[in-house]
Design an enzyme around this catalytic site. Structure first.
Site, PDB file in Angstrom:
ATOM      1  N   ASN A  97       0.825  -1.212   0.000  1.00 45.00           N
ATOM      2  CA  ASN A  97       0.000   0.000   0.000  1.00 45.00           C
ATOM      3  C   ASN A  97       0.861   1.264   0.000  1.00 45.00           C
ATOM      4  OD1 ASN A  97      -2.363  -1.552   0.164  1.00 45.00           O
ATOM      5  ND2 ASN A  97      -2.150  -1.732   2.370  1.00 45.00           N
TER       6      ASN A  97
ATOM      7  N   HIS B 258     -14.087  -1.540   6.229  1.00 47.16           N
ATOM      8  CA  HIS B 258     -12.981  -2.330   6.787  1.00 47.16           C
ATOM      9  C   HIS B 258     -13.369  -3.030   8.093  1.00 47.16           C
ATOM     10  CE1 HIS B 258      -8.829  -2.727   8.568  1.00 47.16           C
ATOM     11  NE2 HIS B 258      -8.622  -3.157   7.338  1.00 47.16           N
TER      12      HIS B 258
ATOM     13  N   GLU C 227     -16.194   4.529   3.245  1.00 53.40           N
ATOM     14  CA  GLU C 227     -14.787   4.777   2.887  1.00 53.40           C
ATOM     15  C   GLU C 227     -14.760   5.604   1.613  1.00 53.40           C
ATOM     16  OE1 GLU C 227     -12.604   1.039   2.662  1.00 53.40           O
ATOM     17  OE2 GLU C 227     -13.357   0.463   4.644  1.00 53.40           O
TER      18      GLU C 227
ATOM     19  N   SER D 209     -10.952  -0.476   0.313  1.00 53.15           N
ATOM     20  CA  SER D 209      -9.650  -1.154   0.386  1.00 53.15           C
ATOM     21  C   SER D 209      -9.570  -2.412  -0.456  1.00 53.15           C
ATOM     22  CB  SER D 209      -9.327  -1.494   1.837  1.00 53.15           C
ATOM     23  OG  SER D 209     -10.330  -2.304   2.399  1.00 53.15           O
TER      24      SER D 209
ATOM     25  N   ASP E 199     -13.598   6.818   6.089  1.00 57.32           N
ATOM     26  CA  ASP E 199     -12.253   6.267   6.194  1.00 57.32           C
ATOM     27  C   ASP E 199     -11.541   6.557   4.869  1.00 57.32           C
ATOM     28  OD1 ASP E 199     -10.018   4.627   6.271  1.00 57.32           O
ATOM     29  OD2 ASP E 199     -11.031   3.057   7.416  1.00 57.32           O
TER      30      ASP E 199
ATOM     31  N   HIS F 270      -7.075   4.799   2.168  1.00 62.82           N
ATOM     32  CA  HIS F 270      -6.423   4.490   0.887  1.00 62.82           C
ATOM     33  C   HIS F 270      -6.397   5.679  -0.068  1.00 62.82           C
ATOM     34  CE1 HIS F 270      -5.878   0.221   1.726  1.00 62.82           C
ATOM     35  NE2 HIS F 270      -6.969   0.371   2.467  1.00 62.82           N
TER      36      HIS F 270
ATOM     37  N   LYS G   8       0.021   3.729   4.618  1.00 65.45           N
ATOM     38  CA  LYS G   8      -0.255   3.443   3.206  1.00 65.45           C
ATOM     39  C   LYS G   8       0.494   4.483   2.369  1.00 65.45           C
ATOM     40  CE  LYS G   8      -4.444   1.295   4.853  1.00 65.45           C
ATOM     41  NZ  LYS G   8      -3.849   0.006   5.211  1.00 65.45           N
TER      42      LYS G   8
END
Ligand SMILES: Cc1ncc(COP(=O)(O)O)c(C=O)c1O
Length: 377
Positions: free
Chosen positions: A46, A132, A173, A177, A202, A205, A231
Protein backbone atom coordinates in the site's frame (compact mmCIF):
# COMPACT_ATOMS: atom_id res chain seq x y z
CA UNK A 1 -9.65 -30.43 24.60
CA UNK A 2 -8.90 -26.76 23.94
CA UNK A 3 -5.97 -27.56 21.59
CA UNK A 4 -8.16 -30.08 19.79
CA UNK A 5 -10.76 -27.43 19.06
CA UNK A 6 -8.13 -25.07 17.67
CA UNK A 7 -6.69 -27.84 15.46
CA UNK A 8 -10.15 -28.75 14.18
CA UNK A 9 -10.95 -25.17 13.26
CA UNK A 10 -7.62 -24.74 11.47
CA UNK A 11 -8.17 -28.00 9.56
CA UNK A 12 -11.60 -26.75 8.51
CA UNK A 13 -10.08 -23.50 7.20
CA UNK A 14 -7.69 -25.60 5.09
CA UNK A 15 -10.55 -27.70 3.74
CA UNK A 16 -12.43 -24.55 2.74
CA UNK A 17 -9.37 -23.06 1.02
CA UNK A 18 -9.35 -20.22 3.55
CA UNK A 19 -6.21 -21.09 5.50
CA UNK A 20 -3.77 -18.17 5.79
CA UNK A 21 -0.04 -18.71 5.85
CA UNK A 22 1.71 -15.68 4.35
CA UNK A 23 5.26 -16.06 3.03
CA UNK A 24 8.07 -14.51 5.03
CA UNK A 25 9.45 -11.46 3.24
CA UNK A 26 13.16 -10.76 3.67
CA UNK A 27 13.65 -7.44 1.97
CA UNK A 28 12.20 -5.03 -0.55
CA UNK A 29 12.69 -1.71 -2.25
CA UNK A 30 9.07 -0.61 -2.59
CA UNK A 31 8.64 -2.01 -6.08
CA UNK A 32 9.92 -5.48 -5.31
CA UNK A 33 10.12 -7.90 -2.38
CA UNK A 34 12.54 -10.72 -1.71
CA UNK A 35 11.14 -14.04 -0.57
CA UNK A 36 13.35 -17.12 -0.12
CA UNK A 37 16.12 -15.40 -2.06
CA UNK A 38 13.86 -14.62 -5.04
CA UNK A 39 12.98 -11.08 -6.05
CA UNK A 40 9.32 -10.63 -6.94
CA UNK A 41 7.49 -7.63 -8.37
CA UNK A 42 5.23 -6.48 -5.57
CA UNK A 43 1.57 -5.85 -6.32
CA UNK A 44 0.57 -6.17 -2.70
CA UNK A 45 1.96 -3.06 -1.06
CA UNK A 46 0.00 0.00 0.00
CA UNK A 47 3.05 2.24 -0.39
CA UNK A 48 1.21 3.95 -3.24
CA UNK A 49 3.53 6.92 -3.66
CA UNK A 50 6.71 4.99 -2.94
CA UNK A 51 7.43 7.12 0.13
CA UNK A 52 7.97 4.14 2.44
CA UNK A 53 11.50 3.63 1.14
CA UNK A 54 12.35 7.13 -0.02
CA UNK A 55 15.73 8.44 0.99
CA UNK A 56 14.51 11.80 2.39
CA UNK A 57 12.08 10.21 4.81
CA UNK A 58 14.50 7.50 5.91
CA UNK A 59 16.99 10.19 6.83
CA UNK A 60 14.35 12.35 8.59
CA UNK A 61 13.13 9.36 10.57
CA UNK A 62 16.57 8.24 11.63
CA UNK A 63 17.55 11.78 12.68
CA UNK A 64 14.27 12.13 14.58
CA UNK A 65 14.73 8.85 16.48
CA UNK A 66 18.27 9.85 17.21
CA UNK A 67 17.18 13.24 18.60
CA UNK A 68 14.02 12.20 20.49
CA UNK A 69 14.66 8.59 21.49
CA UNK A 70 12.73 5.50 20.59
CA UNK A 71 9.67 5.52 22.81
CA UNK A 72 7.09 7.85 24.30
CA UNK A 73 7.01 5.44 27.23
CA UNK A 74 3.50 6.44 28.23
CA UNK A 75 -0.08 7.00 27.17
CA UNK A 76 -1.12 10.42 25.86
CA UNK A 77 -3.20 10.66 29.03
CA UNK A 78 -0.19 10.28 31.30
CA UNK A 79 3.13 11.78 30.21
CA UNK A 80 3.04 10.98 26.49
CA UNK A 81 1.23 14.12 25.31
CA UNK A 82 4.35 15.62 23.75
CA UNK A 83 4.32 19.12 22.30
CA UNK A 84 5.77 17.92 19.00
CA UNK A 85 2.90 15.44 18.59
CA UNK A 86 0.42 18.24 19.20
CA UNK A 87 2.22 20.44 16.68
CA UNK A 88 2.07 17.68 14.06
CA UNK A 89 -1.62 17.02 14.76
CA UNK A 90 -2.40 20.68 14.17
CA UNK A 91 -0.42 20.64 10.94
CA UNK A 92 -2.42 17.64 9.72
CA UNK A 93 -5.72 19.25 10.67
CA UNK A 94 -4.72 22.42 8.78
CA UNK A 95 -3.50 20.60 5.71
CA UNK A 96 -6.56 18.40 5.34
CA UNK A 97 -8.98 21.19 6.23
CA UNK A 98 -10.40 20.06 9.58
CA UNK A 99 -10.58 21.80 12.92
CA UNK A 100 -8.43 19.31 14.80
CA UNK A 101 -6.73 15.92 14.75
CA UNK A 102 -5.48 13.06 16.92
CA UNK A 103 -2.71 10.61 16.08
CA UNK A 104 -3.28 6.95 16.90
CA UNK A 105 -0.85 4.03 16.97
CA UNK A 106 -2.80 2.37 14.14
CA UNK A 107 -5.79 2.85 11.89
CA UNK A 108 -7.34 -0.23 13.40
CA UNK A 109 -7.24 1.36 16.85
CA UNK A 110 -8.45 4.68 15.47
CA UNK A 111 -11.54 3.08 13.96
CA UNK A 112 -12.23 1.22 17.21
CA UNK A 113 -11.96 4.51 19.08
CA UNK A 114 -14.16 6.61 16.81
CA UNK A 115 -16.96 4.15 16.31
CA UNK A 116 -17.15 2.69 19.79
CA UNK A 117 -16.78 6.01 21.62
CA UNK A 118 -18.32 8.94 19.78
CA UNK A 119 -21.71 7.36 19.13
CA UNK A 120 -24.27 5.94 21.50
CA UNK A 121 -27.85 4.66 21.67
CA UNK A 122 -29.15 8.08 20.53
CA UNK A 123 -27.53 7.55 17.11
CA UNK A 124 -27.93 4.90 14.42
CA UNK A 125 -24.85 4.00 12.40
CA UNK A 126 -25.62 3.27 8.75
CA UNK A 127 -22.56 1.63 7.24
CA UNK A 128 -21.56 0.53 3.76
CA UNK A 129 -21.37 -3.27 3.91
CA UNK A 130 -17.82 -3.28 2.51
CA UNK A 131 -16.20 -1.12 5.20
CA UNK A 132 -12.98 -2.33 6.79
CA UNK A 133 -12.94 -4.96 9.55
CA UNK A 134 -11.74 -2.37 12.08
CA UNK A 135 -14.83 -0.25 11.45
CA UNK A 136 -17.10 -3.25 11.93
CA UNK A 137 -15.28 -4.19 15.13
CA UNK A 138 -15.57 -0.59 16.36
CA UNK A 139 -19.33 -0.63 15.84
CA UNK A 140 -19.62 -4.01 17.57
CA UNK A 141 -17.75 -2.68 20.59
CA UNK A 142 -19.91 0.43 20.88
CA UNK A 143 -23.43 1.06 22.07
CA UNK A 144 -24.92 2.68 18.96
CA UNK A 145 -27.22 0.44 16.91
CA UNK A 146 -25.85 -0.20 13.41
CA UNK A 147 -27.34 -1.28 10.09
CA UNK A 148 -25.60 -1.96 6.78
CA UNK A 149 -26.53 -0.63 3.36
CA UNK A 150 -25.57 -2.30 0.07
CA UNK A 151 -22.10 -1.43 -1.13
CA UNK A 152 -22.08 2.06 -2.67
CA UNK A 153 -25.87 2.02 -3.09
CA UNK A 154 -27.11 5.51 -2.32
CA UNK A 155 -30.65 4.28 -3.03
CA UNK A 156 -30.39 1.68 -0.30
CA UNK A 157 -28.80 4.20 2.05
CA UNK A 158 -31.72 6.55 1.46
CA UNK A 159 -34.14 3.76 2.36
CA UNK A 160 -32.20 3.12 5.56
CA UNK A 161 -32.20 6.86 6.33
CA UNK A 162 -35.95 7.02 6.00
CA UNK A 163 -36.47 4.19 8.47
CA UNK A 164 -33.65 5.05 10.91
CA UNK A 165 -34.58 5.62 14.50
CA UNK A 166 -32.20 7.97 16.26
CA UNK A 167 -29.86 10.46 14.67
CA UNK A 168 -28.29 8.77 11.64
CA UNK A 169 -24.53 8.64 11.13
CA UNK A 170 -23.27 7.39 7.76
CA UNK A 171 -20.08 5.36 7.84
CA UNK A 172 -18.18 4.70 4.62
CA UNK A 173 -14.79 4.78 2.89
CA UNK A 174 -13.62 7.10 0.15
CA UNK A 175 -11.59 4.46 -1.70
CA UNK A 176 -12.58 0.96 -0.70
CA UNK A 177 -9.65 -1.15 0.39
CA UNK A 178 -10.63 -4.35 -1.44
CA UNK A 179 -12.95 -3.24 -4.27
CA UNK A 180 -10.89 -0.15 -5.12
CA UNK A 181 -14.06 1.81 -5.91
CA UNK A 182 -15.45 5.04 -4.51
CA UNK A 183 -18.95 5.98 -3.32
CA UNK A 184 -20.90 8.47 -5.37
CA UNK A 185 -19.87 11.38 -3.20
CA UNK A 186 -22.01 14.02 -4.93
CA UNK A 187 -25.13 11.91 -4.25
CA UNK A 188 -24.00 11.35 -0.69
CA UNK A 189 -23.62 15.13 -0.30
CA UNK A 190 -27.19 15.60 -1.57
CA UNK A 191 -28.51 13.03 0.88
CA UNK A 192 -26.57 14.71 3.65
CA UNK A 193 -28.19 18.01 2.78
CA UNK A 194 -31.69 16.58 2.82
CA UNK A 195 -31.33 14.24 5.82
CA UNK A 196 -28.81 16.15 7.93
CA UNK A 197 -26.70 13.20 9.10
CA UNK A 198 -23.10 13.09 10.32
CA UNK A 199 -20.62 11.26 8.13
CA UNK A 200 -17.53 9.26 9.10
CA UNK A 201 -15.27 8.54 6.14
CA UNK A 202 -12.25 6.27 6.19
CA UNK A 203 -9.82 7.84 3.73
CA UNK A 204 -7.04 5.37 4.55
CA UNK A 205 -6.42 4.49 0.89
CA UNK A 206 -7.02 7.96 -0.53
CA UNK A 207 -5.00 10.37 1.62
CA UNK A 208 -1.67 11.13 0.05
CA UNK A 209 -2.64 9.49 -3.23
CA UNK A 210 -5.90 11.13 -4.34
CA UNK A 211 -7.36 14.62 -4.45
CA UNK A 212 -5.70 18.01 -4.71
CA UNK A 213 -2.38 17.85 -2.91
CA UNK A 214 -3.26 14.30 -1.79
CA UNK A 215 -5.99 15.68 0.47
CA UNK A 216 -8.37 12.82 -0.31
CA UNK A 217 -11.73 13.06 -1.99
CA UNK A 218 -14.36 13.22 0.73
CA UNK A 219 -13.85 16.53 2.53
CA UNK A 220 -17.16 17.81 1.22
CA UNK A 221 -19.12 15.09 3.02
CA UNK A 222 -16.93 13.99 5.94
CA UNK A 223 -17.41 15.30 9.47
CA UNK A 224 -14.86 12.85 10.80
CA UNK A 225 -12.17 11.33 8.59
CA UNK A 226 -9.57 8.69 9.19
CA UNK A 227 -6.17 8.53 7.54
CA UNK A 228 -3.48 5.93 8.00
CA UNK A 229 0.21 6.72 7.83
CA UNK A 230 0.96 3.15 6.78
CA UNK A 231 -0.25 3.44 3.21
CA UNK A 232 0.51 6.32 0.80
CA UNK A 233 2.12 8.30 3.63
CA UNK A 234 4.89 5.72 3.94
CA UNK A 235 5.05 5.63 7.74
CA UNK A 236 2.98 3.85 10.42
CA UNK A 237 0.15 4.86 12.73
CA UNK A 238 -2.96 6.86 11.89
CA UNK A 239 -4.69 10.19 12.28
CA UNK A 240 -8.29 11.15 12.81
CA UNK A 241 -9.52 14.56 11.62
CA UNK A 242 -12.55 16.11 13.28
CA UNK A 243 -14.05 19.06 15.16
CA UNK A 244 -12.27 20.02 18.41
CA UNK A 245 -15.26 18.94 20.48
CA UNK A 246 -14.98 15.35 19.21
CA UNK A 247 -11.26 15.40 19.94
CA UNK A 248 -11.89 16.49 23.50
CA UNK A 249 -14.50 13.76 23.86
CA UNK A 250 -12.17 11.05 22.53
CA UNK A 251 -9.41 12.15 24.90
CA UNK A 252 -11.82 11.72 27.78
CA UNK A 253 -13.68 8.57 26.81
CA UNK A 254 -11.86 6.58 24.09
CA UNK A 255 -10.40 3.49 25.69
CA UNK A 256 -8.24 2.61 22.60
CA UNK A 257 -6.52 6.00 23.06
CA UNK A 258 -6.43 6.31 26.83
CA UNK A 259 -5.01 2.88 27.57
CA UNK A 260 -2.26 2.68 25.01
CA UNK A 261 1.27 4.02 24.71
CA UNK A 262 1.48 7.10 22.49
CA UNK A 263 3.47 6.98 19.29
CA UNK A 264 6.99 8.29 19.91
CA UNK A 265 7.84 11.94 19.32
CA UNK A 266 10.13 10.86 16.48
CA UNK A 267 7.02 9.63 14.70
CA UNK A 268 5.45 13.08 14.87
CA UNK A 269 8.60 14.72 13.55
CA UNK A 270 8.70 12.24 10.67
CA UNK A 271 4.97 12.77 10.08
CA UNK A 272 5.69 16.47 9.49
CA UNK A 273 8.28 15.50 6.89
CA UNK A 274 5.74 13.12 5.33
CA UNK A 275 3.33 16.03 4.98
CA UNK A 276 5.90 18.01 2.99
CA UNK A 277 6.46 15.02 0.69
CA UNK A 278 2.71 14.64 0.21
CA UNK A 279 2.37 18.36 -0.53
CA UNK A 280 4.94 18.21 -3.29
CA UNK A 281 3.85 14.77 -4.50
CA UNK A 282 1.95 15.74 -7.68
CA UNK A 283 4.50 13.96 -9.89
CA UNK A 284 4.16 10.74 -7.91
CA UNK A 285 0.35 11.01 -7.90
CA UNK A 286 0.20 11.58 -11.65
CA UNK A 287 2.45 8.60 -12.28
CA UNK A 288 0.38 6.39 -9.97
CA UNK A 289 -2.78 7.38 -11.73
CA UNK A 290 -1.35 6.76 -15.19
CA UNK A 291 0.00 3.32 -14.17
CA UNK A 292 -3.36 2.42 -12.66
CA UNK A 293 -5.18 3.30 -15.88
CA UNK A 294 -2.66 1.32 -17.88
CA UNK A 295 -2.96 -1.86 -15.81
CA UNK A 296 -6.76 -1.68 -15.93
CA UNK A 297 -6.60 -1.41 -19.71
CA UNK A 298 -4.11 -4.25 -20.07
CA UNK A 299 -6.21 -6.59 -17.94
CA UNK A 300 -9.58 -5.74 -19.47
CA UNK A 301 -8.07 -6.12 -22.97
CA UNK A 302 -7.19 -9.66 -21.93
CA UNK A 303 -10.76 -10.39 -20.88
CA UNK A 304 -10.57 -9.95 -17.13
CA UNK A 305 -13.27 -8.22 -15.15
CA UNK A 306 -11.53 -5.56 -13.13
CA UNK A 307 -13.06 -3.31 -10.48
CA UNK A 308 -11.28 -0.28 -9.14
CA UNK A 309 -11.23 3.38 -9.98
CA UNK A 310 -7.71 4.23 -8.88
CA UNK A 311 -4.59 2.45 -7.62
CA UNK A 312 -6.40 -0.56 -6.09
CA UNK A 313 -7.65 -3.04 -8.65
CA UNK A 314 -9.76 -6.08 -7.87
CA UNK A 315 -9.56 -8.79 -10.53
CA UNK A 316 -12.72 -10.87 -10.20
CA UNK A 317 -11.98 -14.59 -9.90
CA UNK A 318 -14.88 -16.13 -7.95
CA UNK A 319 -13.79 -19.46 -6.52
CA UNK A 320 -11.52 -19.28 -3.47
CA UNK A 321 -9.48 -22.29 -4.65
CA UNK A 322 -8.96 -20.90 -8.15
CA UNK A 323 -7.89 -17.52 -6.78
CA UNK A 324 -5.47 -19.20 -4.40
CA UNK A 325 -4.10 -21.40 -7.18
CA UNK A 326 -3.57 -18.37 -9.45
CA UNK A 327 -1.63 -16.33 -6.90
CA UNK A 328 0.51 -19.36 -6.09
CA UNK A 329 1.37 -19.69 -9.76
CA UNK A 330 1.95 -15.94 -10.08
CA UNK A 331 4.34 -16.23 -7.17
CA UNK A 332 6.28 -18.94 -9.03
CA UNK A 333 6.49 -16.60 -12.03
CA UNK A 334 7.93 -13.74 -9.98
CA UNK A 335 4.87 -11.75 -8.83
CA UNK A 336 3.71 -11.02 -5.33
CA UNK A 337 -0.05 -10.52 -5.25
CA UNK A 338 -2.68 -11.80 -2.89
CA UNK A 339 -6.23 -12.95 -2.95
CA UNK A 340 -8.93 -11.46 -0.83
CA UNK A 341 -11.17 -14.30 0.22
CA UNK A 342 -14.02 -14.84 2.60
CA UNK A 343 -14.50 -13.32 5.20
CA UNK A 344 -12.66 -10.28 3.75
CA UNK A 345 -14.99 -10.46 0.73
CA UNK A 346 -18.25 -12.46 0.39
CA UNK A 347 -17.99 -16.24 -0.09
CA UNK A 348 -17.56 -17.29 -3.73
CA UNK A 349 -16.42 -13.79 -4.77
CA UNK A 350 -12.68 -14.13 -4.31
CA UNK A 351 -10.56 -11.52 -6.04
CA UNK A 352 -6.92 -10.96 -6.74
CA UNK A 353 -6.22 -7.57 -5.21
CA UNK A 354 -3.56 -5.57 -7.01
CA UNK A 355 -2.17 -2.35 -5.67
CA UNK A 356 0.12 -0.09 -7.59
CA UNK A 357 2.91 2.17 -6.54
CA UNK A 358 4.45 5.10 -8.37
CA UNK A 359 7.63 2.97 -8.47
CA UNK A 360 6.25 0.28 -10.78
CA UNK A 361 7.48 0.35 -14.36
CA UNK A 362 5.33 0.09 -17.46
CA UNK A 363 7.07 -3.21 -18.23
CA UNK A 364 6.11 -4.60 -14.80
CA UNK A 365 2.48 -4.11 -15.75
CA UNK A 366 2.79 -5.53 -19.26
CA UNK A 367 4.65 -8.65 -18.07
CA UNK A 368 2.27 -9.15 -15.17
CA UNK A 369 -0.88 -9.00 -17.28
CA UNK A 370 0.66 -11.42 -19.80
CA UNK A 371 1.52 -13.82 -16.98
CA UNK A 372 -1.95 -13.67 -15.44
CA UNK A 373 -3.54 -14.21 -18.85
CA UNK A 374 -1.33 -17.28 -19.57
CA UNK A 375 -1.94 -18.81 -16.15
CA UNK A 376 -5.68 -18.36 -16.19
CA UNK A 377 -6.27 -20.19 -19.50
C1 LIG B 1 -9.82 1.09 5.07
C2 LIG B 1 -8.86 0.78 6.17
N1 LIG B 1 -9.02 1.38 7.36
C3 LIG B 1 -8.19 1.12 8.39
C4 LIG B 1 -7.14 0.25 8.25
C5 LIG B 1 -6.26 -0.01 9.42
O1 LIG B 1 -5.13 0.80 9.36
P1 LIG B 1 -3.78 0.37 10.05
O2 LIG B 1 -3.09 -0.56 9.12
O3 LIG B 1 -3.05 1.64 10.28
O4 LIG B 1 -4.14 -0.32 11.33
C6 LIG B 1 -6.92 -0.39 7.01
C7 LIG B 1 -5.83 -1.33 6.75
O5 LIG B 1 -4.84 -1.50 7.24
C8 LIG B 1 -7.81 -0.12 5.95
O6 LIG B 1 -7.65 -0.70 4.77
Amino acid sequence: MFDKRLRQKLALQKEKGLYRNPPVVDDGDGRTVTVDGRTLVNFASNDYLGLGRCETLRKKASDAFSRYGTSSSSSRLVSGNASVIREAEKAYADYFGYEDAIFFPSGYQANLAILSTLFGPEETLLFDKHVHASTVKGMQLGTAPFKGFRHNSMGHLEKRLKSASGHPVVVTESLFSMDGDTPRLAELAELKKSHGFLTVVDEAHAYGALGTGGRGIAREVADVALGTFGKAMGLFGAFVLMPSLYREYLFNFASPLIYTTALPEAHAVTALAVLSEVERGDGRRERLSSLSRKLTRLLTDRGFTVCGEAHILAVQIGSEERAHDLVTKLFDQGYFAFTARFPTVPMGQAIIRLSLTANHTEKDLEDFSDALFRLSR
